[in-house]
Design an enzyme around this catalytic site. Structure first.
Site: not given
Ligand code: RB5
Length: 149
Positions: A8, A67, A98, A65, A133
């Protein structure tokens, strides 16, 4: 090996870093997007990557993304996907050896570019160990479609 990338807006810069690494490693890849800073919804990019990996059209996927969490949750909804969100090299290796992870999720706001490069390098060069595994991974897939009573 063919890799499919997706991100994203929150993972756009790190995705370019990973493309540069894949070029250096001479590993072919495609990118489902996004390709601009405009705010987008990560499931729209997790889905095509997860579907193509699950169908065997590509070998492995990398989703990025902010996180890595949203991408991993979305990708793991697709049958046959084992997506691991990783922020260290040891977990990257374990997720392949694994768990036979077939998609790696990274967070641009969590890992810096150098660590991300190391994670991807380790992830792409580690191999599933099979044996006990494989039994455990099969039990993961036995959970797909599990009904809540
Ligand atoms: C976008 O702001 C953010 O929510 C997305 O990139 C991601 O971190 C979601 O898990």
């Amino acid at each position: 090996m063919r890799v499919l990338l997706g991100s994203d807006h929150g993972g756009l810069r790190l995705k370019q870093e990973i493309k540069d690494l894949l070029d250096e490693m001479k590993i072919p890849y495609d990118d489902v997007g996004c390709d601009c800073d405009t705010s987008v919804d990560y499931p729209d990019y997790a889905r095509p990557v997860a579907e193509k990996v699950a169908r065997g059209e590509v070998d492995l996927g990398i989703l990025i993304c902010g996180t890595g969490i949203g991408m991993s949750i979305a990708a793991n909804k697709v049958k046959g996907i084992r997506c691991a969100v990783v922020s260290d090299e040891f977990s990257a290796r374990m997720s392949r050896e694994h768990n036979n992870a077939n998609i790696l999720a990274l967070g641009e706001r969590v890992v810096g570019p150098d660590l991300a490069r190391s994670i991807v390098r380790v992830w792409l060069t580690s191999e599933f160990q099979g044996d006990r595994h494989a039994r455990r991974v099969q039990k993961i897939h036995d959970l797909e479609g599990c009904q809540i009573s």
